[in-house]
Design a protein around this motif. Structure first.
Motif, short mmCIF file in Angstrom:
data_model
loop_
_atom_site.label_atom_id
_atom_site.label_comp_id
_atom_site.label_asym_id
_atom_site.label_seq_id
_atom_site.Cartn_x
_atom_site.Cartn_y
_atom_site.Cartn_z
N VAL A 173 -41.32 -72.59 -107.40
CA VAL A 173 -40.49 -73.43 -106.83
C VAL A 173 -39.77 -73.31 -105.46
N ALA A 174 -39.80 -73.86 -104.37
CA ALA A 174 -39.40 -73.77 -103.24
C ALA A 174 -37.81 -73.62 -103.24
N ILE A 175 -37.28 -72.64 -102.27
CA ILE A 175 -35.90 -72.24 -102.56
C ILE A 175 -35.23 -72.74 -101.12
N GLY A 176 -33.90 -73.35 -101.56
CA GLY A 176 -33.11 -73.61 -100.44
C GLY A 176 -31.50 -73.16 -100.74
N ALA A 177 -31.19 -72.70 -99.65
CA ALA A 177 -29.36 -72.31 -99.71
C ALA A 177 -28.59 -73.67 -100.06
N HIS A 178 -27.63 -73.62 -100.85
CA HIS A 178 -26.96 -74.65 -101.18
C HIS A 178 -25.21 -74.32 -101.01
N PRO A 179 -24.88 -74.28 -99.62
CA PRO A 179 -23.64 -73.64 -99.07
C PRO A 179 -22.56 -74.80 -99.31
N GLY A 180 -21.43 -74.46 -99.86
CA GLY A 180 -20.36 -75.31 -100.22
C GLY A 180 -19.04 -74.92 -99.65
N LEU A 181 -17.82 -75.82 -99.90
CA LEU A 181 -16.55 -75.37 -99.36
C LEU A 181 -15.97 -74.24 -100.13
N PRO A 182 -15.32 -73.34 -99.74
CA PRO A 182 -14.61 -72.33 -100.59
C PRO A 182 -14.00 -72.74 -101.32
N ASP A 183 -14.17 -73.19 -102.43
CA ASP A 183 -13.12 -73.81 -103.52
C ASP A 183 -13.93 -73.84 -104.90
N VAL B 258 -21.34 -71.75 -93.18
CA VAL B 258 -22.66 -72.19 -93.49
C VAL B 258 -23.54 -70.92 -93.06
N VAL B 259 -23.38 -70.16 -91.87
CA VAL B 259 -24.12 -69.09 -91.58
C VAL B 259 -23.90 -68.21 -92.58
N TYR B 260 -22.72 -67.80 -93.09
CA TYR B 260 -22.38 -66.78 -93.93
C TYR B 260 -23.01 -66.98 -95.11
N GLN B 261 -23.14 -68.45 -95.76
CA GLN B 261 -23.76 -68.39 -97.04
C GLN B 261 -25.27 -68.50 -96.92
N VAL B 262 -25.85 -69.11 -96.22
CA VAL B 262 -27.09 -69.20 -95.79
C VAL B 262 -27.90 -67.77 -95.44
N GLY B 263 -26.93 -67.19 -94.65
CA GLY B 263 -27.38 -65.54 -94.56
C GLY B 263 -27.48 -64.74 -95.81
#
Length: 252
Positions: free
Chosen positions: A58-68, A88-93
């Motif tokens: 399964v292809a993988i993607g980052a799912h960045p959200g708000l810090p909540d 977004v940079v922090y979470q995707v990274g």
């Protein structure tokens, strides 16, 4: 033949708390959006979910959200563009590191919850998100609500984009999703949800709650893995799309 990607939000457990049925649903989807620790998930869950997605092809993607964490990323926060870029940079990274460590390759980024819905209408926020994704890796695909400011921002910065539609959500006449605060936000009948998806893929249209058709492009369809009948729904939609001559495959 028509074709569409099926994506599902995953890796949303946290510590001792368990959410979703990731392992059971993975055989029926083609892309996984993995939480990155802000709205849900943690490092161990991220690593485990990446490994499971790779094992199922399964292809993988980052799912960045708000810090909540308490609000599961579904409550609007007043972010500056710079703050949006940074989170977004922090979470995707972070997820990018786990994927690389596991010998895999990341396909896409899909913002989560309130961040996603805010970006759908706010171009400045969308520009910041798109730039963040591009700066981490310009080869990543940006998933955004079909026809939204987010996909426009992704195109403008030079990213490949995927117009996303939702199987189990209702639509407003402007093409936005009905707020989860509304009683009619969710479609709980599997056949109704599948019929909506088939029409979006084949006809490029969806019927709004106001009774009017809205033009829509369906490159990838989101199903949710945390509902009461999530597994049965995932199995049914995969089977019924095939019967409707719609091939299910990842974006890349």
């Amino acid at each position: 033949m028509y074709k569409v990607d099926i994506n599902c939000d995953m890796g949303e457990s946290f510590g001792a708390y368990r959410m979703g049925t990731d392992e059971e649903i993975l055989p029926f989807v083609t892309s996984a959006n993995i939480a990155c620790g802000f709205h849900a998930g943690d490092p161990s869950i991220m690593k485990k979910t990446v490994a499971a997605a790779l094992a199922h092809g399964v292809a993988i993607g980052a799912h960045p959200g708000l810090p909540d964490l308490a609000g599961f990323g579904r409550r609007n926060l007043d972010l500056t563009s710079e703050e949006a870029y940074d989170i977004v940079v922090y979470q995707v990274g972070a997820l990018y590191g786990f994927v690389k460590a596991a010998g895999g390759k990341m396909q896409h980024v899909k913002p989560h919850g309130a961040l996603y819905n805010m970006a759908a209408k706010n171009r400045a926020l969308s520009d910041a998100i798109a730039q963040a994704v591009y700066d981490v890796n310009p080869e990543l695909v940006l998933f955004g609500l079909s026809g939204s400011e987010l996909v426009k921002a992704g195109q403008a910065v030079g990213l490949r984009i995927a117009h996303e539609v939702f199987a189990d959500r209702t639509y407003q006449v402007d093409g936005s999703l009905t707020s989860r605060r509304e009683a009619n936000a969710l479609i709980t009948d599997t056949n109704e949800a599948v019929e909506q998806v088939i029409r979006m893929v084949k006809e490029g249209a969806v019927r709004s709650v106001q009774g009017q058709d809205v033009a829509i492009q369906a490159d990838t369809v989101c199903i949710h893995g945390d509902g009461a009948h999530a597994l049965a729904f995932a199995r049914s939609i995969r089977q019924l799309l095939g019967q409707a001559d719609i091939a299910v495959q990842s974006i890349i």
